[in-house]
Design a protein around this motif. Structure first.
Motif, mmCIF file in Angstrom:
data_model
loop_
_atom_site.group_PDB
_atom_site.id
_atom_site.type_symbol
_atom_site.label_atom_id
_atom_site.label_comp_id
_atom_site.label_asym_id
_atom_site.label_seq_id
_atom_site.Cartn_x
_atom_site.Cartn_y
_atom_site.Cartn_z
ATOM 1 N N MET B 202 0.157 21.794 -10.975
ATOM 2 C CA MET B 202 -0.198 22.484 -9.738
ATOM 3 C C MET B 202 -0.711 21.560 -8.644
ATOM 4 N N MET B 203 -0.910 20.308 -8.989
ATOM 5 C CA MET B 203 -1.428 19.379 -7.985
ATOM 6 C C MET B 203 -0.678 18.066 -8.072
ATOM 7 N N LEU B 204 -0.225 17.604 -6.940
ATOM 8 C CA LEU B 204 0.367 16.269 -6.856
ATOM 9 C C LEU B 204 -0.392 15.501 -5.792
ATOM 10 N N ARG B 205 -0.902 14.345 -6.173
ATOM 11 C CA ARG B 205 -1.638 13.571 -5.170
ATOM 12 C C ARG B 205 -0.679 12.960 -4.150
ATOM 13 N N GLY B 206 -1.160 12.775 -2.970
ATOM 14 C CA GLY B 206 -0.393 12.101 -1.933
ATOM 15 C C GLY B 206 -0.608 10.596 -2.000
ATOM 16 N N LEU B 207 0.022 9.867 -1.118
ATOM 17 C CA LEU B 207 -0.039 8.408 -1.191
ATOM 18 C C LEU B 207 -0.002 7.791 0.205
ATOM 19 N N VAL B 208 -0.852 6.802 0.400
ATOM 20 C CA VAL B 208 -0.744 5.931 1.577
ATOM 21 C C VAL B 208 -0.634 4.509 1.055
ATOM 22 N N GLY B 209 0.424 3.821 1.421
ATOM 23 C CA GLY B 209 0.601 2.423 1.007
ATOM 24 C C GLY B 209 0.438 1.500 2.192
ATOM 25 N N GLU B 210 -0.364 0.474 2.025
ATOM 26 C CA GLU B 210 -0.593 -0.479 3.099
ATOM 27 C C GLU B 210 -0.532 -1.902 2.555
ATOM 28 N N PRO B 360 -12.757 -11.897 11.601
ATOM 29 C CA PRO B 360 -13.306 -12.567 12.797
ATOM 30 C C PRO B 360 -12.251 -12.711 13.887
ATOM 31 N N ALA B 361 -12.734 -12.915 15.077
ATOM 32 C CA ALA B 361 -11.857 -12.923 16.245
ATOM 33 C C ALA B 361 -10.838 -14.060 16.203
ATOM 34 N N ASP B 362 -11.119 -15.140 15.465
ATOM 35 C CA ASP B 362 -10.158 -16.247 15.466
ATOM 36 C C ASP B 362 -9.128 -16.129 14.341
ATOM 37 N N CYS B 363 -9.173 -15.041 13.589
ATOM 38 C CA CYS B 363 -8.161 -14.792 12.562
ATOM 39 C C CYS B 363 -7.315 -13.602 13.010
ATOM 40 N N THR B 364 -6.148 -13.492 12.415
ATOM 41 C CA THR B 364 -5.307 -12.353 12.776
ATOM 42 C C THR B 364 -5.019 -11.539 11.526
ATOM 43 N N VAL B 365 -4.718 -10.281 11.758
ATOM 44 C CA VAL B 365 -4.370 -9.412 10.636
ATOM 45 C C VAL B 365 -3.122 -8.619 11.020
ATOM 46 N N GLU B 366 -2.223 -8.548 10.054
ATOM 47 C CA GLU B 366 -1.006 -7.747 10.212
ATOM 48 C C GLU B 366 -1.029 -6.659 9.160
ATOM 49 N N PHE B 367 -0.505 -5.509 9.517
ATOM 50 C CA PHE B 367 -0.382 -4.429 8.538
ATOM 51 C C PHE B 367 1.085 -4.050 8.389
ATOM 52 N N HIS B 368 1.483 -3.787 7.177
ATOM 53 C CA HIS B 368 2.818 -3.248 6.930
ATOM 54 C C HIS B 368 2.642 -1.927 6.203
ATOM 55 N N GLN B 369 3.298 -0.915 6.745
ATOM 56 C CA GLN B 369 3.151 0.417 6.218
ATOM 57 C C GLN B 369 4.144 0.635 5.080
ATOM 58 N N HIS B 370 3.665 1.143 3.951
ATOM 59 C CA HIS B 370 4.555 1.445 2.827
ATOM 60 C C HIS B 370 4.349 2.899 2.412
ATOM 61 N N GLY B 371 4.871 3.796 3.185
ATOM 62 C CA GLY B 371 4.861 5.203 2.790
ATOM 63 C C GLY B 371 3.552 5.903 3.063
ATOM 64 N N GLY B 372 3.663 7.159 3.326
ATOM 65 C CA GLY B 372 2.484 7.991 3.530
ATOM 66 C C GLY B 372 2.899 9.445 3.323
ATOM 67 N N SER B 373 2.291 10.099 2.365
ATOM 68 C CA SER B 373 2.625 11.507 2.126
ATOM 69 C C SER B 373 1.358 12.230 1.717
ATOM 70 N N PRO B 374 1.202 13.460 2.188
ATOM 71 C CA PRO B 374 -0.017 14.193 1.837
ATOM 72 C C PRO B 374 0.058 14.709 0.395
ATOM 73 N N ALA B 375 -1.056 15.096 -0.109
ATOM 74 C CA ALA B 375 -1.094 15.715 -1.439
ATOM 75 C C ALA B 375 -0.512 17.121 -1.346
ATOM 76 N N LEU B 376 -0.068 17.600 -2.462
ATOM 77 C CA LEU B 376 0.453 18.960 -2.525
ATOM 78 C C LEU B 376 -0.297 19.676 -3.627
ATOM 79 N N ALA B 377 -0.675 20.895 -3.350
ATOM 80 C CA ALA B 377 -1.371 21.654 -4.388
ATOM 81 C C ALA B 377 -1.038 23.122 -4.208
ATOM 82 N N LEU B 378 -0.800 23.767 -5.322
ATOM 83 C CA LEU B 378 -0.618 25.207 -5.305
ATOM 84 C C LEU B 378 -2.023 25.786 -5.322
#
Lengths: 463, 463
Positions: B202-210, B360-378
């Motif tokens: 009755m419940m499936l968790r969702g997922l966010v991949g980063e 810190p301000a002298d470093c950089t950060v990049e993000f790559h998105q790997h999927g995003g889905s909400p949880a489902l529950a009855l």
């Protein structure tokens, strides 16, 4: 005219002849890693021994399982004032590939006038280490020529395997402990501070290397099925590693700073006078905000403060895309740079205790040891250091820098551990000498003032 | 004898004929990933449509760019009580390699008596999904045979590409939104709780991949020369990741638990009654100490609590031996499992804000998105759920488990997002059915009681 002044005048007058000898030495392609140049290595050792014999040293070529050593003693040295010094250098050179990038034959040295007025001595080994070692030999030659002898007792040790990992050096030192355990080693393998400022490298940090492998589950798990309930070794590892430093950049291992001395005020004062641009140092590698311990200068941090760096980390899925795995294992390579007063094995034990305290009972941790050596430092109040500093300052017309170095110079540790001997590191090379690269060069001023510097240091040490 | 009792009796009497039909379907090698079996896939679709037509459905084979769909509607369904249900299954099967490991021809199904009294139906697709989908079709057949019609309105959708990533499914759902957006989806792709206990998932968790990549210096640095003064991106990353959870295992992102509901008391009570051995669950993978949120049971954690796992991390030197490097970059792959009430993009934004605040301000950060889905529950109070639970409990003689699952079942998300339809996941498979492996089997009791279970569920949903 003092004895020293006569020696210096002689060095100036003899510079062309000194250069001829350097050229002759460079012409022998003593590439130690290349078996095809085995005979060239021996020939260089024999050339060097002959030169030393010619100026009155008892010089001999000593066989080893690899390339031979050259050892020289001064037959008139006994009873001289000051310390008995062992000068160390190496007569072998790096390979020359890629040859196509050289502007001229690496084994046909040339003088090249530069637009800024400097003259370069080009050729493989011009700087590392044939030019450097001859600064000392030529200084001895001038002293002997002018005064019939040296102001202090001098011995010399030259190896032919420095560029191939020095496999014969430690056994040789151990086998000749009595002969070579003298008062101080003189090592000419370091850089100037900058073009105008000579430097004595008086501190070398030690190193403890550790690899830690944490195993949680017996196999990789699906993070959807097991996430939250099964221990993730990457989480453990990140917590362990993040916990090694506090918010001020201090290492948190209990006892880590025990025995670590604050920088002597005179050294601190000297460093504050040194032409060093923190911002430029960082900007050169794309950074602008100093990391590490709050309230410590960059020089202080890299030369005299102990630290901890994670050099590698890996765990889980690291390929393209994404995999929702909880890995069985995660691992990291961690190194500690040590300063005087820290014992490598105590630090290692503290690190392992820190890790073990954070690993739950159902996980395992393995450690792999990767080296451990204490820091080396010449005491700030050492007479040898003070006298050398004065001699250099007189030659160059500006205060010599008392530098540290974060990197390692194995010979210095070997002298300390095997022979109980401190090393004085004085070098006249420049950052841009392209050692190990095509178009290696040594500045004529490095060579000329290097010879004069050693002449002054020999004199100063006798006083 | 009630209408249902007559249907159940008919199912028992007709079991051999039901098995014959399952065998006939298994004999068609509908391997969807193998172009050589393209015609077999179509033949299976046509076989299925013909079977459905034979029991009175309006059934059609619908072309797609890949293998065809089968869609069936009950011409007598209009005006029936209860929800209009869409049953979903797939007629394609996994490849059979390595064939040598099969004990008999994968496409020549057999009944194999087991020492424990069970009988296995062997063959590729016996469980996944031919046996499973036929439990529903055979239940409909029995209802129609005995009562001339079904208790509720039923439609069916079968695809032939589930084992090859369902490329045609979403476009097909979108193109047939009006036809297929019914009241509830019935999905028969899940497992029993254990041999004796049925389960509703009755419940499936969702997922966010980063994926997060931190760059500090513009090149790799020597840790002796730069250590302490230059930012080490591995240090940054470990602090960032370690900071994602507190000492009690709770995720620290601001707002992470906003909207997350506590487990309904009746579900909690049921789970406490479920035959589940936390210690054995962990022991099976070599662990003994639950990780994750303090004070939450393992089932609660993996089914209904949101979490964060680092799935991969890499930086610096990871080969043999040791290298005292401060790398320019370090990166990690992080996933969040979500539960009802959490929005994937809000969580993603909170994660990125957490990271950015620590870089810190002298470093950089990049993000790559790997999927995003909400949880489902009855919803726990859903009448469909309650009625199905009762029907299953009556058939199996023990309370059906209301299960969650940490893994993802994409079709359930597609039904929700594209058609606005909740799914009821009921399955009769067992953990040991070797789906996707050689010697796939389906227990005869799964097949038989599966058919009876659906017969009861159809009845219950009409009440």
């Amino acid at each position: 005219m003092s004895a020293l002044d006569q020696v210096l005048a002689r060095i100036d007058a003899d510079l062309d002849a000194s250069l001829d000898r350097l050229f002759a030495m460079i012409r022998i392609p003593s590439i130690s890693t290349d078996p095809a140049h085995k005979a060239d290595c021996r020939r260089t050792a024999e050339w060097l021994a002959a030169e030393l014999a010619a100026i009155g040293f008892d010089a001999s070529v000593r066989d080893t399982p690899g390339h031979p050593m050259v050892v020289a003693h001064d037959p008139d040295g006994k009873g001289k004032p000051g310390p008995h010094a062992l000068f160390y250098g190496h007569y072998d050179v790096q390979p020359v590939d890629p040859l196509a990038l050289w502007h001229s034959d690496p084994f046909e040295p040339r003088l090249e006038k530069q637009p800024d007025g400097e003259t370069w001595i080009t050729g493989r080994g011009a700087s590392d280490d044939k030019g450097a070692l001859l600064t000392f030999v030529e200084a001895c030659r001038a002293w002997k020529a002018v005064n019939g002898g040296l102001p202090i007792n001098v011995s010399m040790l030259f190896e032919g395997e420095e560029e191939s990992g020095s496999p014969s050096l430690r056994p040789f030192l151990e086998a000749h402990r009595d002969e070579l355990s003298l008062d101080v080693a003189l090592v000419c393998d370091t850089d100037m501070w900058d073009r105008e400022t000579p430097a004595i490298t008086m501190m070398l940090r030690g190193l403890v290397g550790e690899e830690v492998v944490i195993t949680a589950a017996s196999r990789d798990l699906h993070s959807g099925m097991f996430g939250n309930a099964a221990r993730n070794p990457i989480h453990l590892l990140t917590a362990i590693l993040a916990g090694l430093r506090d918010a001020d950049g201090r290492v948190t291992l209990p006892g880590f700073y025990d025995g670590v001395k604050e920088l002597a005020p005179e050294i601190r004062a000297q460093w504050e006078r040194l032409p060093f641009d923190e911002a430029a140092f960082l900007a050169d590698v794309g950074l602008s905000i100093p990391a590490g311990e709050a309230g410590r200068s960059v020089l202080e941090q890299v030369w005299t403060r102990p630290t901890c760096e994670v050099n590698g980390i890996v765990g889980g899925y690291i390929g393209e895309g994404f995999k929702t795995v909880i890995p069985s294992k995660a691992s990291a390579k961690v190194s500690f740079r040590l300063v005087e007063g820290q014992d490598p094995e105590t630090i290692r034990a503290a690190f392992r205790a820190h890790v073990r305290a954070m690993v739950p009972a159902d996980c395992t941790v393995e450690f792999h040891q990767h080296g451990g050596s204490p820091a080396l430092a010449l005491p700030v109040d050492s007479p040898v250091l003070r006298k050398t500093l004065d001699a250099l300052t007189r030659e160059w017309g500006r205060e010599a820098a008392l530098a540290g170095t974060g990197g390692s110079i194995p010979i210095v540790g070997d002298f300390k551990r095997l022979l109980g001997m401190d090393s004085l590191l004085v070098g006249f090379a420049r950052f841009d000498n392209r050692i190990h690269s095509p178009n290696e060069k040594y500045d004529l001023s490095s060579f000329h003032h290097g010879i004069r510097s050693w002449a002054r240091i020999l004199d100063a040490l006798s006083k």
